[in-house]
Design a protein around this motif. Structure first.
Motif, PDB file in Angstrom:
ATOM      1  N   LEU A  74     -13.801  33.503 -54.410  1.00 42.41           N
ATOM      2  CA  LEU A  74     -13.056  33.882 -53.207  1.00 42.41           C
ATOM      3  C   LEU A  74     -13.048  35.399 -53.133  1.00 42.41           C
ATOM      4  CD1 LEU A  74     -11.177  32.945 -50.822  1.00 42.41           C
ATOM      5  CD2 LEU A  74      -9.259  33.430 -52.359  1.00 42.41           C
ATOM      6  N   LEU A  75     -13.530  35.916 -52.006  1.00 43.28           N
ATOM      7  CA  LEU A  75     -13.485  37.353 -51.760  1.00 43.28           C
ATOM      8  C   LEU A  75     -12.414  37.640 -50.726  1.00 43.28           C
ATOM      9  CD1 LEU A  75     -17.316  38.143 -51.431  1.00 43.28           C
ATOM     10  CD2 LEU A  75     -15.876  38.310 -53.456  1.00 43.28           C
ATOM     11  N   ILE A  76     -11.623  38.648 -51.011  1.00 38.90           N
ATOM     12  CA  ILE A  76     -10.597  39.094 -50.054  1.00 38.90           C
ATOM     13  C   ILE A  76     -10.931  40.521 -49.666  1.00 38.90           C
ATOM     14  CG2 ILE A  76      -8.134  39.389 -49.601  1.00 38.90           C
ATOM     15  CD1 ILE A  76      -7.553  37.508 -51.941  1.00 38.90           C
ATOM     16  N   ARG A  77     -11.322  40.702 -48.420  1.00 36.38           N
ATOM     17  CA  ARG A  77     -11.651  42.044 -47.944  1.00 36.38           C
ATOM     18  C   ARG A  77     -10.396  42.755 -47.470  1.00 36.38           C
ATOM     19  NH1 ARG A  77     -15.294  38.732 -46.123  1.00 36.38           N
ATOM     20  NH2 ARG A  77     -14.246  38.464 -44.123  1.00 36.38           N
ATOM     21  N   ASP A  78     -10.439  44.097 -47.523  1.00 43.93           N
ATOM     22  CA  ASP A  78      -9.318  44.903 -47.049  1.00 43.93           C
ATOM     23  C   ASP A  78      -8.000  44.379 -47.654  1.00 43.93           C
ATOM     24  OD1 ASP A  78      -7.735  45.599 -43.828  1.00 43.93           O
ATOM     25  OD2 ASP A  78      -7.886  46.828 -45.633  1.00 43.93           O
ATOM     26  N   SER A  79      -7.971  44.277 -48.962  1.00 38.19           N
ATOM     27  CA  SER A  79      -6.805  43.705 -49.647  1.00 38.19           C
ATOM     28  C   SER A  79      -5.522  44.445 -49.277  1.00 38.19           C
ATOM     29  CB  SER A  79      -7.003  43.787 -51.171  1.00 38.19           C
ATOM     30  OG  SER A  79      -8.085  42.990 -51.572  1.00 38.19           O
ATOM     31  N   GLN A  80      -4.462  43.670 -49.114  1.00 36.49           N
ATOM     32  CA  GLN A  80      -3.156  44.209 -48.771  1.00 36.49           C
ATOM     33  C   GLN A  80      -2.145  43.867 -49.875  1.00 36.49           C
ATOM     34  OE1 GLN A  80      -2.729  46.009 -45.800  1.00 36.49           O
ATOM     35  NE2 GLN A  80      -4.964  45.802 -45.865  1.00 36.49           N
ATOM     36  N   PRO A  81      -1.111  44.668 -50.024  1.00 34.45           N
ATOM     37  CA  PRO A  81      -0.084  44.319 -51.028  1.00 34.45           C
ATOM     38  C   PRO A  81       0.471  42.911 -50.827  1.00 34.45           C
ATOM     39  CG  PRO A  81       0.230  46.576 -50.312  1.00 34.45           C
ATOM     40  CD  PRO A  81      -0.876  45.997 -49.440  1.00 34.45           C
ATOM     41  N   SER A  82       0.482  42.438 -49.579  1.00 36.84           N
ATOM     42  CA  SER A  82       0.977  41.084 -49.318  1.00 36.84           C
ATOM     43  C   SER A  82       0.040  39.995 -49.845  1.00 36.84           C
ATOM     44  CB  SER A  82       1.191  40.880 -47.814  1.00 36.84           C
ATOM     45  OG  SER A  82      -0.020  41.102 -47.116  1.00 36.84           O
ATOM     46  N   ASP A  83      -1.160  40.388 -50.264  1.00 39.34           N
ATOM     47  CA  ASP A  83      -2.081  39.424 -50.883  1.00 39.34           C
ATOM     48  C   ASP A  83      -1.759  39.207 -52.361  1.00 39.34           C
ATOM     49  OD1 ASP A  83      -4.810  40.889 -49.009  1.00 39.34           O
ATOM     50  OD2 ASP A  83      -3.623  39.101 -48.523  1.00 39.34           O
ATOM     51  N   SER A  84      -0.861  39.997 -52.900  1.00 45.22           N
ATOM     52  CA  SER A  84      -0.486  39.865 -54.309  1.00 45.22           C
ATOM     53  C   SER A  84       0.149  38.501 -54.536  1.00 45.22           C
ATOM     54  CB  SER A  84       0.489  40.979 -54.713  1.00 45.22           C
ATOM     55  OG  SER A  84      -0.101  42.249 -54.548  1.00 45.22           O
ATOM     56  N   ALA A  85      -0.507  37.698 -55.355  1.00 37.98           N
ATOM     57  CA  ALA A  85      -0.092  36.318 -55.588  1.00 37.98           C
ATOM     58  C   ALA A  85      -0.993  35.739 -56.673  1.00 37.98           C
ATOM     59  CB  ALA A  85      -0.217  35.488 -54.310  1.00 37.98           C
ATOM     60  N   THR A  86      -0.740  34.496 -57.027  1.00 32.67           N
ATOM     61  CA  THR A  86      -1.648  33.782 -57.915  1.00 32.67           C
ATOM     62  C   THR A  86      -2.545  32.889 -57.077  1.00 32.67           C
ATOM     63  OG1 THR A  86      -0.106  33.808 -59.775  1.00 32.67           O
ATOM     64  CG2 THR A  86      -1.825  32.135 -59.822  1.00 32.67           C
ATOM     65  N   TYR A  87      -3.842  32.962 -57.334  1.00 26.53           N
ATOM     66  CA  TYR A  87      -4.817  32.191 -56.560  1.00 26.53           C
ATOM     67  C   TYR A  87      -5.347  31.057 -57.430  1.00 26.53           C
ATOM     68  CZ  TYR A  87      -4.416  35.707 -53.017  1.00 26.53           C
ATOM     69  OH  TYR A  87      -3.899  36.526 -52.045  1.00 26.53           O
ATOM     70  N   LEU A  88      -5.145  29.853 -56.938  1.00 27.54           N
ATOM     71  CA  LEU A  88      -5.512  28.644 -57.671  1.00 27.54           C
ATOM     72  C   LEU A  88      -6.799  28.064 -57.106  1.00 27.54           C
ATOM     73  CD1 LEU A  88      -1.991  26.901 -57.633  1.00 27.54           C
ATOM     74  CD2 LEU A  88      -2.926  28.369 -59.411  1.00 27.54           C
ATOM     75  N   CYS A  89      -7.742  27.836 -57.987  1.00 26.97           N
ATOM     76  CA  CYS A  89      -8.974  27.149 -57.617  1.00 26.97           C
ATOM     77  C   CYS A  89      -8.765  25.661 -57.883  1.00 26.97           C
ATOM     78  CB  CYS A  89     -10.125  27.698 -58.465  1.00 26.97           C
ATOM     79  SG  CYS A  89     -11.698  26.845 -58.297  1.00 26.97           S
ATOM     80  N   ALA A  90      -9.220  24.813 -56.990  1.00 25.80           N
ATOM     81  CA  ALA A  90      -9.064  23.369 -57.175  1.00 25.80           C
ATOM     82  C   ALA A  90     -10.359  22.670 -56.795  1.00 25.80           C
ATOM     83  CB  ALA A  90      -7.906  22.838 -56.349  1.00 25.80           C
ATOM     84  N   VAL A  91     -10.639  21.594 -57.490  1.00 32.11           N
ATOM     85  CA  VAL A  91     -11.906  20.889 -57.322  1.00 32.11           C
ATOM     86  C   VAL A  91     -11.633  19.404 -57.142  1.00 32.11           C
ATOM     87  CG1 VAL A  91     -14.022  20.252 -58.533  1.00 32.11           C
ATOM     88  CG2 VAL A  91     -13.145  22.579 -58.715  1.00 32.11           C
ATOM     89  N   ASN A  92     -12.366  18.796 -56.218  1.00 30.68           N
ATOM     90  CA  ASN A  92     -12.235  17.366 -55.974  1.00 30.68           C
ATOM     91  C   ASN A  92     -13.573  16.702 -56.266  1.00 30.68           C
ATOM     92  OD1 ASN A  92     -11.255  14.907 -55.113  1.00 30.68           O
ATOM     93  ND2 ASN A  92     -10.361  15.728 -53.253  1.00 30.68           N
ATOM     94  N   ARG A  93     -13.533  15.596 -56.959  1.00 34.73           N
ATOM     95  CA  ARG A  93     -14.780  14.993 -57.425  1.00 34.73           C
ATOM     96  C   ARG A  93     -15.550  14.274 -56.318  1.00 34.73           C
ATOM     97  NH1 ARG A  93     -12.104  13.247 -62.520  1.00 34.73           N
ATOM     98  NH2 ARG A  93     -12.360  14.993 -63.939  1.00 34.73           N
ATOM     99  N   GLY A  94     -14.891  13.988 -55.218  1.00 26.36           N
ATOM    100  CA  GLY A  94     -15.593  13.311 -54.134  1.00 26.36           C
ATOM    101  C   GLY A  94     -15.085  13.812 -52.814  1.00 26.36           C
ATOM    102  N   TYR A  95     -15.732  13.418 -51.747  1.00 28.00           N
ATOM    103  CA  TYR A  95     -15.299  13.859 -50.437  1.00 28.00           C
ATOM    104  C   TYR A  95     -14.008  13.164 -50.016  1.00 28.00           C
ATOM    105  CZ  TYR A  95     -19.784  16.142 -49.727  1.00 28.00           C
ATOM    106  OH  TYR A  95     -20.874  16.960 -49.826  1.00 28.00           O
ATOM    107  N   ASN A  96     -13.807  11.948 -50.491  1.00 25.54           N
ATOM    108  CA  ASN A  96     -12.628  11.201 -50.057  1.00 25.54           C
ATOM    109  C   ASN A  96     -11.847  10.661 -51.237  1.00 25.54           C
ATOM    110  OD1 ASN A  96     -14.817  10.552 -47.634  1.00 25.54           O
ATOM    111  ND2 ASN A  96     -12.749  11.031 -46.948  1.00 25.54           N
ATOM    112  N   THR A  97     -11.707  11.477 -52.260  1.00 21.50           N
ATOM    113  CA  THR A  97     -10.852  11.067 -53.362  1.00 21.50           C
ATOM    114  C   THR A  97      -9.581  11.881 -53.322  1.00 21.50           C
ATOM    115  OG1 THR A  97     -11.695  12.671 -54.952  1.00 21.50           O
ATOM    116  CG2 THR A  97     -12.880  10.602 -54.767  1.00 21.50           C
ATOM    117  N   ASP A  98      -8.581  11.410 -54.045  1.00 24.42           N
ATOM    118  CA  ASP A  98      -7.290  12.069 -53.980  1.00 24.42           C
ATOM    119  C   ASP A  98      -6.918  12.751 -55.290  1.00 24.42           C
ATOM    120  OD1 ASP A  98      -5.827   8.751 -53.885  1.00 24.42           O
ATOM    121  OD2 ASP A  98      -6.838   9.827 -55.501  1.00 24.42           O
TER     122      ASP A  98
END
Lengths: 112, 117
Positions: A74-98
């Motif tokens: 994930l690229l964030i251009r023109d970063s702002q102080p309000s972008d300060s946070a934790t960024y979570l990556c998540a992966v799903n094994r299928g297109y229609n799985t939960d």
């Protein structure tokens, strides 16, 4: 090996710079990929999802996916102080799985 | 009402207590989830319900008992917990995962912060 790996950070970038957040995953069969943002003391919220190899842009955010390398960023251009946070990556094994598998998250700090 | 509401926001309980966490969604979704978030660990999926049917139990100890009476409400009943169960418990909802156009977006509640003494 963790299913979804992220550098915990913190990643510190100056205001206006590009922040680059990286994520690798272990399951080659994974089909859909997500970036969530979580402010301190708040719940995660979806920023972007990507299904196909290549780039997907939405405003200041660009998600990049390389299935051969099992890598999503994930690229964030023109970063702002309000972008300060934790960024979570998540992966799903299928297109229609939960079953969404999350990484531990990368903490981003944008300083003025 | 906001999208996904969780109560209580904070809960302190002893190891012998019985308590429940409640989640309600006002988004018209059909899938609901319980996640556990502990410090330095990834969000951990616990249970998934789709149209009130449990579709996922991620090897969760039996001291956690979910209940989904309808597509808008989800409970997590807690009994004989351990101190290591102290964490933030997040409820989420989503569209039906089998529906065309499903994006995989989860909508989270603010969480219930649980402390087990």
């Amino acid at each position: 090996q963790k299913e979804v790996e992220q550098n915990s950070g913190p990643l510190s970038v100056p205001e206006g710079a590009i922040a680059s957040l990286n994520c690798t995953y272990s399951d080659r069969g994974s089909q859909s990929f997500f970036w969530y943002r979580q402010y301190s003391g708040k719940s995660p919220e979806l920023i972007m999802f990507i299904y196909s190899n290549g780039d997907k842009e939405d405003g200041r955010f660009t998600a990049q996916l390389n299935k051969a390398s099992q890598y999503v960023s994930l690229l964030i251009r023109d970063s702002q102080p309000s972008d300060s946070a934790t960024y979570l990556c998540a992966v799903n094994r299928g297109y229609n799985t939960d079953k969404l598998i999350f990484g531990t998250g990368t903490r981003l700090q944008v300083f003025p | 009402e906001t999208g996904v509401t969780q109560t209580p926001r904070h809960l302190v309980m002893g190891m012998t207590n019985k308590k429940s966490l409640k989640c309600e969604q006002h988004l018209g979704h059909n899938a609901m989830y319980w996640y556990k978030q502990s410090a330095k660990k990834p969000l951990e999926l616990m249970f998934v319900y789709n149209f009130k049917e449990q579709t996922e139990n991620n090897s969760v100890p039996s001291r956690f008992s979910p209940e989904c009476p309808n597509s808008s409400h989800l409970f997590l009943h807690l009994h004989t917990l351990q101190p290591e169960d102290s964490a933030l418990y997040l409820c989420a909802s989503s569209q039906d995962t089998k529906r065309a156009g499903y994006t995989g977006e989860l909508f989270f509640g603010e969480g219930s912060r649980l402390t087990v003494l």
